[in-house]
Scaffold this active site. Structure first.
Site, PDB file in Angstrom:
ATOM      1  N   LYS A   1       3.051   6.611   5.370  1.00 29.75           N
ATOM      2  CA  LYS A   1       2.135   5.577   4.875  1.00 29.75           C
ATOM      3  C   LYS A   1       2.643   4.193   5.253  1.00 29.75           C
ATOM      4  O   LYS A   1       3.839   3.916   5.211  1.00 29.75           O
ATOM      5  CB  LYS A   1       2.008   5.688   3.345  1.00 29.75           C
ATOM      6  CG  LYS A   1       0.921   4.817   2.759  1.00 29.75           C
ATOM      7  CD  LYS A   1      -0.448   5.355   3.089  1.00 29.75           C
ATOM      8  CE  LYS A   1      -1.544   4.394   2.683  1.00 29.75           C
ATOM      9  NZ  LYS A   1      -1.578   3.171   3.524  1.00 29.75           N
TER      10      LYS A   1
ATOM     11  N   LYS B   1      -0.094   3.740  -2.714  1.00 28.71           N
ATOM     12  CA  LYS B   1      -1.119   4.786  -2.634  1.00 28.71           C
ATOM     13  C   LYS B   1      -0.511   6.186  -2.503  1.00 28.71           C
ATOM     14  O   LYS B   1      -1.194   7.179  -2.762  1.00 28.71           O
ATOM     15  CB  LYS B   1      -2.059   4.508  -1.460  1.00 28.71           C
ATOM     16  CG  LYS B   1      -2.874   3.226  -1.608  1.00 28.71           C
ATOM     17  CD  LYS B   1      -3.829   3.034  -0.448  1.00 28.71           C
ATOM     18  CE  LYS B   1      -4.702   1.789  -0.626  1.00 28.71           C
ATOM     19  NZ  LYS B   1      -3.951   0.537  -0.468  1.00 28.71           N
TER      20      LYS B   1
ATOM     21  N   SER C   1      -6.139   3.455   4.161  1.00 30.12           N
ATOM     22  CA  SER C   1      -5.498   2.651   3.118  1.00 30.12           C
ATOM     23  C   SER C   1      -6.526   1.773   2.409  1.00 30.12           C
ATOM     24  O   SER C   1      -6.295   0.584   2.132  1.00 30.12           O
ATOM     25  CB  SER C   1      -4.375   1.785   3.708  1.00 30.12           C
ATOM     26  OG  SER C   1      -3.590   1.237   2.678  1.00 30.12           O
TER      27      SER C   1
ATOM     28  N   SER D   1       0.796  -1.232   0.000  1.00 27.85           N
ATOM     29  CA  SER D   1       0.000   0.000   0.000  1.00 27.85           C
ATOM     30  C   SER D   1       0.826   1.278   0.000  1.00 27.85           C
ATOM     31  O   SER D   1       0.256   2.371  -0.040  1.00 27.85           O
ATOM     32  CB  SER D   1      -0.944   0.017   1.211  1.00 27.85           C
ATOM     33  OG  SER D   1      -1.980  -0.920   1.036  1.00 27.85           O
TER      34      SER D   1
END
Length: 650
Positions: free
Chosen positions: A206, A46, A103, A43
């Site tokens: 993140k 992203k 997420s 992820s």
């Protein structure tokens, strides 16, 4: 059986490990291990999806209020999910919050499909943007980071992407440090809350996890004037990953220099339009996804100008239409005009012009035309005195102008033009301003010489009029005392309201009286001395100041008791402020103020941003706060791991 069960009890082999630590201010690598190994980013992908969304918002092609229609593909993405339904419409701001904080895979896919038109097209733009940012070893296949063939990146590339998010979009960077947010369908919680709450100065960025990638994290933290960005690939658990990140961060803050010149990275160029994002760089190559086996280029360039064909003539026959379409019909010849007709037309035109330009016979205009013709021919006109007299007699006389009224300037001017003496004007009434002006004009004065440039003007006479005879001193004193007796009581008395309309004009005073008053004023020094102070008046006359009788002195306590506050401070006690750190440059201090104001707008709203230089460092402060505001702001900023110090009015 025990031997067979042992392999089943052993944990699955962990994903490959990689890590990097970078000084965010300069981009200098402080520590790296397997930093350029291509691994599954999970992820962390992203971050690129959000970077492109921020690009579109800044370019004006997208806004936070843009409504996005969720596709079946986006709604079918596996967890983590926001819970979107196919055909549902949702604002872009909610999709960004869900992708950055929770997420959510369905939210990231909806963002990518809305911007790129499809998952594949958006993935191509993601890869192209990565190349522009210097991410040399990254290839994207989807906007959410789910495991896919060829969807790979490195710890170094993800660190570079996180640094660009911080520098290229500081106005949106604060979303990565929010613990919770309203995502439209639900309130979402940050997947990175444990690290944000557990490490001082952490503000992003993140997390990521898949079975193939392990536990990944790109984190950023700031302490003092230092900022560190680090990335981990292949963590075995959330706790182990966070603990390793703490070690890397501490290492980075220990190795980073205190005072360095900040060097922001260059932002990626924004595509001119949406077609650039979906363009395939190898579209003309065969056997390439999205390419073509053969390319045909069509040119619409106009080489020659084609003359339109003539319209078909009368008669809707097939033969006529065919002939008209084959070649244009010849233009019909112009009709011939006989010479006699042309001569008659020319004579008519000449006669009309002569009648229009010639004046009637016997008028002055006719004579002027005749003189002009004769002057051109060199001969005198055939006119005699009798013809001239007759012509002049026929001219109507001009109407006589009305005679001006007697006594006016026009009448005097007419009399002067006729040679007659101007009429005498009546003498003004005695005692008026006109009479005084006439008396001054009658006084002997120097005769002005003609205005010549070489003649110097004569000096002004010392006296314009004869001075009146001096009055006896006794009469002057008596008259002055009479005037003072009349003026002083009137001035000391309280003014009564007077209607302006009821005030009658003062009667004209004789010239002798005016002269007497001026004489008294000029010789006021000769008046007898009095015990009272002389009354000094200036126009306009104001009432005299009344001095109250002296009162017994008050004690200090009585004065404090009688004190009445008639004004109070409007600042409301806003003499407090907060200091959010010391920095090496003014630009860095101002950037810190802006980020702090965005992160804590509720308590710092209305505060005055100020940067001051002291001891070689720039201090960033918010001023104009109350004590409660300063205390609350510092508590909330420290909870986010940000530096804050309350400053009192002292």
């Amino acid at each position: 059986m025990a031997l067979l069960a042992m392999p089943l009890a052993m944990p699955v082999s962990a994903a490959p490990y990689a890590a990097i630590v970078m000084d965010a201010r300069t981009g200098e690598t402080l520590y790296a291990k397997n930093a350029d190994t291509r691994l599954h980013p999970a992820s962390l992908t992203k971050m690129m999806t959000l970077y492109i969304a921020f690009q579109e918002i800044e370019a004006g092609r997208l806004s936070l209020d843009t409504m996005v229609t969720v596709s079946k593909n986006a709604a079918a993405q596996p967890p983590s999910r926001l819970g979107l339904k196919a055909g549902q419409k949702i604002a872009m701001r909610y999709l960004i919050r869900a992708a950055a904080i929770k997420s959510a895979n369905d939210a990231a896919m909806a963002i990518g499909e809305h911007i790129g038109g499809s998952q594949a097209a958006f993935a191509k733009r993601m890869t192209k943007t990565a190349r522009a940012l210097g991410m040399k070893n990254t290839t994207f296949k989807n906007p959410n980071g789910l495991t896919a063939d060829g969807h790979l990146s490195t710890a170094r590339d993800m660190n570079v992407l996180g640094r660009h998010l911080f520098y290229d979009f500081p106005q949106y960077y604060g979303i990565f440090s929010r613990r919770t947010a309203d995502a439209g369908l639900a309130t979402v919680t940050n997947t990175n809350s444990r690290f944000l709450d557990g490490y001082e100065g952490a503000d992003g960025i993140k997390t990521g996890y898949t079975g193939a990638a392990g536990f990944n994290l790109t984190a950023s933290a700031k302490r003092g004037n230092k900022r560190i960005i680090a990335t981990i690939f292949g963590g075995t658990s959330t706790a182990q990953r966070n603990a390793k990140m703490v070690e890397l961060m501490n290492m980075g803050f220990g190795m980073a220099k205190g005072n360095v010149r900040e060097k922001a990275p260059e932002a990626a160029p924004v595509p001119a339009d949406a077609l650039v994002a979906t363009a395939n760089p190898a579209i003309d190559e065969p056997d390439v996804e999205g390419g073509a086996a053969k390319t045909i280029r069509v040119s619409g360039e106009v080489i020659r100008s084609v003359r339109p064909k003539a319209r078909p003539g009368a008669g809707n026959t097939d033969a006529g239409v065919a002939m008209a379409a084959a070649e244009p019909a010849p233009e019909p010849p112009a009709p011939e005009v006989p010479d006699s007709v042309s001569a008659a037309i020319a004579a008519s035109v000449a006669s009309a012009l002569a009648e229009a330009t010639s004046a009637p016979e016997g008028t002055l205009d006719a004579q002027a035309q005749a003189l002009a013709v004769a002057a051109e021919d060199g001969a005198a006109p055939d006119l005699d005195a009798e013809d001239t007299a007759v012509a002049l007699a026929e001219v109507p006389p001009a109407p006589a102008a009305p005679a001006p009224a007697a006594g006016t300037l026009e009448a005097q001017a007419a009399a002067l033009a006729a040679g007659a003496a101007p009429a005498e004007t009546p003498a003004p009434a005695e005692g008026t301003l006109e009479a005084q002006a006439a008396a001054l004009a009658a006084a002997p004065a120097a005769v002005a010489e003609p205005a010549l440039p070489t003649v110097r003007p004569q000096a002004r006479p010392e006296k314009l009029a004869a001075a009146p005879a001096a009055q006896p001193e006794a009469e002057v004193v008596a008259e002055a005392e009479t005037v003072l007796e009349q003026v002083v009581p009137m001035a000391d008395a309280a003014p009564a309201p007077v209607e302006l309309a009821a005030v009658a004009p003062a009667p004209a005073m004789p010239a002798a009286k005016v002269t007497a008053v001026e004489t008294v004023s000029a010789r006021a020094s000769d008046l007898p001395e009095t015990t009272e102070a002389p009354v000094t008046r200036k126009a306009p006359i104001f009432d005299p100041v009344q001095v109250a009788a002296a009162e017994p002195a008050q004690t200090e306590a009585e004065a404090d008791a009688d004190l009445v506050v008639i004004a109070k401070s409007t600042s409301g006690g806003a003499h407090w402020g907060v200091n959010v750190g010391a920095f090496t440059s003014r630009a860095e201090a101002e950037r810190a103020l802006m980020k702090t104001a965005l992160a804590e707008s509720a308590t710092l709203k209305g505060g005055l941003k100020k940067t001051t230089q002291k001891g070689g460092a720039w201090r960033a402060s918010f001023l104009g706060l109350t004590e409660d505001q300063a205390d609350l702001a510092c508590r909330r900023l420290r909870a986010r791991g940000m530096e804050c110090e309350a400053m009192g009015p002292g």
